[in-house]
Motif scaffolding. Sequence first.
Motif: not given
Length: 271
Positions: A2, A24-25, A28, A35, A257-258
């Motif tokens: 991402i 959210a990060l 992921a 990220i 992302i969710e």
Amino acid sequence: MIASDLDGTLLRNDGTLSPRTLRALRTAEDAGAEIVIVTARPPRFVDRLAEATGLLGTAVCSNGALVYDIATRTVVSSRVLPLTTAQRVATAIAAAIPGIGFALETGNQVLYEPAYRLRMSEDVGAELPVPSLADLWLTEAPVTKLLAWSDRLDADTLLAAVRQGAGDEVQLTHSGGRGLLEISAPGVTKAGTLAALCAGRGIEAGEVIAFGDMPNDLTVLAWAGTGYAMANAHPAVLAAVPVHTATNEEDGVADVIERLFASRVRPEPAT
């Protein structure tokens, strides 16, 4: 992977990272995604963000001029703008646009001459004046960007005007700053640096999801397998990028992302 821009994208308008987006990060990352921050900002700004949020990993800074390891605060690679090129381009721009001011971004500091009157509150302590434009070209620090600022032309008008005279000698773009043009070494883009980073990790473009809002994000949004324009993006970005998400104020990055990692979304913390 991402890959996200910061201002107007991952961050809210007050420069903060919302708790929802941070969760959210983390979700992921827990699922195995890397990220990567891809920003016009210099490393010193990323350092402050990391201190406030705990984000680590890699950042592509200064529109692709630098690859920065956040945890160790180390520049992994750089593509600097030769000072002679910066001076030559600035001379041509000044001849075409009277009253324009110039500054040099080094990654650690902004060196500025008297006509460059743009000040960034977040850069207090990092902005260093020089007595004259001629003194700007005496620095021995590596230059990541030449900054050109006008108090009477907006960034789009400035970019269009400078493109006619700069040719292919440098890379021109802007990230929405007030009358601010950002000038890098030829070929330096967010996409080019991110692509090289991904190649070193064995990650293909199709495995990259990118987010952005400004013209300097267009290359990476086009290169990534899926590029999302924020709903608050520059009109040129909204027109060029077919897939959109909510605004930065509405946590548009987190929203995507969710949905991608729905089965792994972290619960809201107890209050």
